[in-house]
Structures are given as structure tokens and as C-alpha cells.
Design a protein around this motif. Structure first.
Motif, PDB file in Angstrom:
ATOM      1  N   ILE A  64     -13.724   0.710   0.647  1.00 27.03           N
ATOM      2  CA  ILE A  64     -13.861  -0.133   1.834  1.00 27.03           C
ATOM      3  C   ILE A  64     -12.458  -0.519   2.271  1.00 27.03           C
ATOM      4  N   GLY A  65     -11.929   0.247   3.239  1.00 24.42           N
ATOM      5  CA  GLY A  65     -10.573   0.036   3.731  1.00 24.42           C
ATOM      6  C   GLY A  65      -9.649   1.164   3.297  1.00 24.42           C
ATOM      7  N   PHE A  66      -9.857   2.370   3.853  1.00 24.85           N
ATOM      8  CA  PHE A  66      -9.047   3.529   3.457  1.00 24.85           C
ATOM      9  C   PHE A  66      -7.564   3.306   3.740  1.00 24.85           C
ATOM     10  N   GLY A  67      -7.257   2.685   4.878  1.00 25.51           N
ATOM     11  CA  GLY A  67      -5.895   2.260   5.182  1.00 25.51           C
ATOM     12  C   GLY A  67      -4.839   3.334   5.064  1.00 25.51           C
ATOM     13  N   THR A  68      -3.862   3.095   4.221  1.00 25.59           N
ATOM     14  CA  THR A  68      -2.743   4.020   4.033  1.00 25.59           C
ATOM     15  C   THR A  68      -3.088   5.204   3.143  1.00 25.59           C
ATOM     16  N   GLY A  69      -4.270   5.201   2.561  1.00 21.90           N
ATOM     17  CA  GLY A  69      -4.666   6.280   1.649  1.00 21.90           C
ATOM     18  C   GLY A  69      -4.122   6.138   0.250  1.00 21.90           C
ATOM     19  N   LEU A  70      -3.441   5.027  -0.035  1.00 30.20           N
ATOM     20  CA  LEU A  70      -2.812   4.860  -1.354  1.00 30.20           C
ATOM     21  C   LEU A  70      -3.831   4.866  -2.482  1.00 30.20           C
ATOM     22  N   ASN A  71      -4.899   4.086  -2.345  1.00 24.81           N
ATOM     23  CA  ASN A  71      -5.904   4.030  -3.423  1.00 24.81           C
ATOM     24  C   ASN A  71      -6.547   5.391  -3.652  1.00 24.81           C
ATOM     25  N   ALA A  72      -6.832   6.090  -2.567  1.00 26.13           N
ATOM     26  CA  ALA A  72      -7.439   7.421  -2.683  1.00 26.13           C
ATOM     27  C   ALA A  72      -6.487   8.398  -3.363  1.00 26.13           C
ATOM     28  N   PHE A  73      -5.217   8.364  -2.971  1.00 23.95           N
ATOM     29  CA  PHE A  73      -4.244   9.307  -3.526  1.00 23.95           C
ATOM     30  C   PHE A  73      -4.005   9.045  -5.013  1.00 23.95           C
ATOM     31  N   ILE A  74      -3.898   7.781  -5.399  1.00 23.90           N
ATOM     32  CA  ILE A  74      -3.709   7.468  -6.819  1.00 23.90           C
ATOM     33  C   ILE A  74      -4.946   7.872  -7.613  1.00 23.90           C
ATOM     34  N   THR A  75      -6.128   7.680  -7.033  1.00 19.79           N
ATOM     35  CA  THR A  75      -7.353   8.125  -7.712  1.00 19.79           C
ATOM     36  C   THR A  75      -7.334   9.638  -7.910  1.00 19.79           C
ATOM     37  N   TYR A  76      -6.891  10.360  -6.905  1.00 17.58           N
ATOM     38  CA  TYR A  76      -6.749  11.818  -7.025  1.00 17.58           C
ATOM     39  C   TYR A  76      -5.808  12.176  -8.176  1.00 17.58           C
ATOM     40  N   LEU A  77      -4.653  11.503  -8.259  1.00 19.23           N
ATOM     41  CA  LEU A  77      -3.698  11.795  -9.331  1.00 19.23           C
ATOM     42  C   LEU A  77      -4.293  11.493 -10.706  1.00 19.23           C
ATOM     43  N   GLU A  78      -5.017  10.376 -10.805  1.00 22.38           N
ATOM     44  CA  GLU A  78      -5.634  10.008 -12.081  1.00 22.38           C
ATOM     45  C   GLU A  78      -6.750  10.977 -12.457  1.00 22.38           C
ATOM     46  N   ALA A  79      -7.527  11.406 -11.467  1.00 21.38           N
ATOM     47  CA  ALA A  79      -8.610  12.363 -11.734  1.00 21.38           C
ATOM     48  C   ALA A  79      -8.061  13.686 -12.232  1.00 21.38           C
ATOM     49  N   LEU A  80      -6.896  14.095 -11.701  1.00 23.58           N
ATOM     50  CA  LEU A  80      -6.245  15.321 -12.186  1.00 23.58           C
ATOM     51  C   LEU A  80      -5.910  15.220 -13.672  1.00 23.58           C
ATOM     52  N   LYS A  81      -5.415  14.063 -14.081  1.00 21.87           N
ATOM     53  CA  LYS A  81      -4.973  13.870 -15.465  1.00 21.87           C
ATOM     54  C   LYS A  81      -6.126  14.038 -16.451  1.00 21.87           C
ATOM     55  N   VAL A  82      -7.307  13.575 -16.049  1.00 20.08           N
ATOM     56  CA  VAL A  82      -8.443  13.562 -16.987  1.00 20.08           C
ATOM     57  C   VAL A  82      -9.500  14.607 -16.640  1.00 20.08           C
ATOM     58  N   SER A  83      -9.173  15.481 -15.681  1.00 17.20           N
ATOM     59  CA  SER A  83     -10.097  16.558 -15.269  1.00 17.20           C
ATOM     60  C   SER A  83     -11.463  16.003 -14.870  1.00 17.20           C
ATOM     61  N   GLN A  84     -11.435  14.929 -14.077  1.00 23.87           N
ATOM     62  CA  GLN A  84     -12.676  14.290 -13.627  1.00 23.87           C
ATOM     63  C   GLN A  84     -13.027  14.757 -12.211  1.00 23.87           C
ATOM     64  N   LYS A 108       7.424   9.496  -3.480  1.00 17.34           N
ATOM     65  CA  LYS A 108       8.627   9.251  -4.286  1.00 17.34           C
ATOM     66  C   LYS A 108       8.354   8.225  -5.378  1.00 17.34           C
ATOM     67  N   GLN A 109       7.715   7.130  -5.026  1.00 19.30           N
ATOM     68  CA  GLN A 109       7.497   6.048  -5.987  1.00 19.30           C
ATOM     69  C   GLN A 109       6.539   6.447  -7.104  1.00 19.30           C
ATOM     70  N   LEU A 110       5.656   7.389  -6.816  1.00 22.44           N
ATOM     71  CA  LEU A 110       4.704   7.868  -7.820  1.00 22.44           C
ATOM     72  C   LEU A 110       5.198   9.125  -8.531  1.00 22.44           C
ATOM     73  N   SER A 111       6.436   9.549  -8.202  1.00 24.43           N
ATOM     74  CA  SER A 111       6.997  10.797  -8.757  1.00 24.43           C
ATOM     75  C   SER A 111       6.036  11.956  -8.534  1.00 24.43           C
ATOM     76  N   ALA A 112       5.509  12.022  -7.310  1.00 24.60           N
ATOM     77  CA  ALA A 112       4.507  13.035  -6.973  1.00 24.60           C
ATOM     78  C   ALA A 112       4.940  13.869  -5.773  1.00 24.60           C
ATOM     79  N   GLN A 113       6.246  14.135  -5.696  1.00 28.25           N
ATOM     80  CA  GLN A 113       6.761  14.900  -4.559  1.00 28.25           C
ATOM     81  C   GLN A 113       6.140  16.292  -4.473  1.00 28.25           C
ATOM     82  N   ASP A 114       5.666  16.810  -5.606  1.00 29.73           N
ATOM     83  CA  ASP A 114       5.032  18.134  -5.597  1.00 29.73           C
ATOM     84  C   ASP A 114       3.642  18.104  -4.961  1.00 29.73           C
TER      85      ASP A 114
END
Length: 231
Positions: A64-84, A108-114
């Protein structure tokens, strides 16, 4: 919320940026740290908590509140780590402009430039359609007022990241939380940065079991609500 308010990019205490509305003195994320808040409230107390409580072959998340996409993007990064496998739905009434997105420093701040192509895809993809970001992360963005949400028994987890009650009080009342309760599956969880007593009572009134938890930097507490229908 007025549509044409002045917006500016500011740097929060942890070095990550967010969007600020000077006329309202309101931010998309905490001025005490946008990334720190997202990780603490939505990942640590939400995403990780749900995954620890039960093994889901797939996780359905509503933001609720997609906004800048930060929460979604961090969730994507976390899901990658645990293959969820994750199906992510982000609801936003007033989408952030791409020129504003390009001023944010989350990669840059998440060290996710790739992951620049993925981050751009989050924002450039069409609204109202499901997009396969990877073969295990699916994103749907809905341009919609929160009051118009009518999903029923769809989600394991809700990130409730609306603007604060001082600015938009009607988004923190019983009617909205009834919609959130109905949208969750049994034992589904809602997490939010707010810890206001009126918010906790509204959640409890619609049937949630509510916990007060330690808050992110700058906040003493936050809330986690669980829909428990059977015991």
C-alpha cells in the motif's frame, strides 16, 4: 493528498534518498533512513517473519504505497538471496515520475549497481499488467486509490506504507483496515511503521491480532497485525 504539490529529493540519515513534500513536511520514507526503515519494518518484521513462520512455495505481497519502489526492490533482492518465489502487487494513486526515479541513489546504497536494468524495469513497466521480472519474481503495479481496493483472500503479507495519519488520516481508519483484513489469507500479516494507538485500535476492531514491535531508527515502536481466523 493534493496531486500537484512541490516535491524535492532529499538525503536521509543513512545516506539514501527519498522524496519530500515541503508544504506538508512529509516524506515517502523516514528522514532517519529510507533504506534502514524499509529493511527494518518491511523485510525484518514482515518478509522474514512470514517466511520463518511457514514454508510458502510462493509468497503473495501487497504494498500500500508503491511510491519510489524501494520496498519492492529490496524485497526482490531478499527473495533472490533465499530463492523465494514472489508475486508482488504495488498500489499507488500518484506514480513517481521517471525523472525523479533517476535521482534516487538506491542502487548505489544497496550495492546493487548490477541490478540497474531490473530497477528501471520496476518503474518503466506498464501499470495494470503482471511482469515477470525474473522467473521467480512477478510484479504488478496498480494505479488505484487505496479506498478502491477490494481484493479478497489473496495475500500472505501486506506492506502498509501509506502517508502518515497527520497528512492522510482517512487511510488509517477502520474502513481501510477492514479492506486489508479481507485481502489477507488466514495467518496473513500486515506490517507498518506506524504505532499510533488509534491505528492499533482500528486494526483490532476489524479482527487483527496486533503486536507492538521495536521501531526503525527515529521511531520507538511499529505495528505488526496478523489475521488469525482458526485458533
Amino acid at each position: 493528498m493534493k496531486k500537484n504539490l512541490k516535491r524535492e529529493i532529499i538525503t536521509t540519515s543513512d545516506g539514501s534518498t527519498t522524496i519530500h513534500f515541503p508544504e506538508l513536511d512529509e516524506h515517502y520514507h523516514s528522514k532517519h533512513g529510507a533504506i534502514n526503515e524499509a529493511k527494518h519494518v518491511f523485510i525484518d518484521k514482515g518478509f522474514d517473519h512470514v517466511l520463518e513462520s511457514k514454508a510458502f512455495p510462493e509468497l503473495h505481497v501487497l504494498e500500500i504505497g508503491f511510491g519510489t519502489g524501494l520496498n519492492a526492490f529490496i524485497t526482490y533482492l531478499e527473495a533472490l538471496k533465499v530463492s523465494q518465489k514472489v508475486y508482488y502487487v504495488g498500489v499507488e494513486a500518484y506514480p513517481v515520475l521517471m525523472e525523479e526515479v533517476k535521482c534516487l541513489n538506491y542502487l548505489k546504497q544497496l550495492s546493487a549497481q548490477d541490478q540497474v536494468a531490473v530497477f528501471d524495469h520496476f518503474h518503466q513497466s506498464s501499470w495494470g499488467d503482471q511482469h515477470a521480472i525474473t522467473d521467480s519474481f512477478f510484479l504488478t503495479k496498480r494505479q488505484q486509490f487505496f479506498e478502491d481496493i477490494d481484493d479478497k483472500s489473496c495475500y500472505n503479507l501486506i506492506y502498509f506504507d501509506a502517508f502518515g495519519a497527520r497528512v492522510q488520516p482517512t487511510l488509517w481508519e477502520v474502513d481501510i483496515f477492514k479492506k486489508m483484513y479481507d485481502a489477507l489469507l488466514d495467518h496473513g500479516v500486515l506490517v507498518t511503521y506506524s504505532a499510533k494507538g488509534s491505528v492499533r485500535r482500528a486494526m483490532q476492531e476489524v479482527g487483527f491480532t496486533v503486536e507492538r514491535l521495536p521501531g526503525p531508527p527515529g521511531k520507538r515502536e511499529m505495528l505488526r497485525a496478523t489475521k488469525i481466523m482458526n485458533g
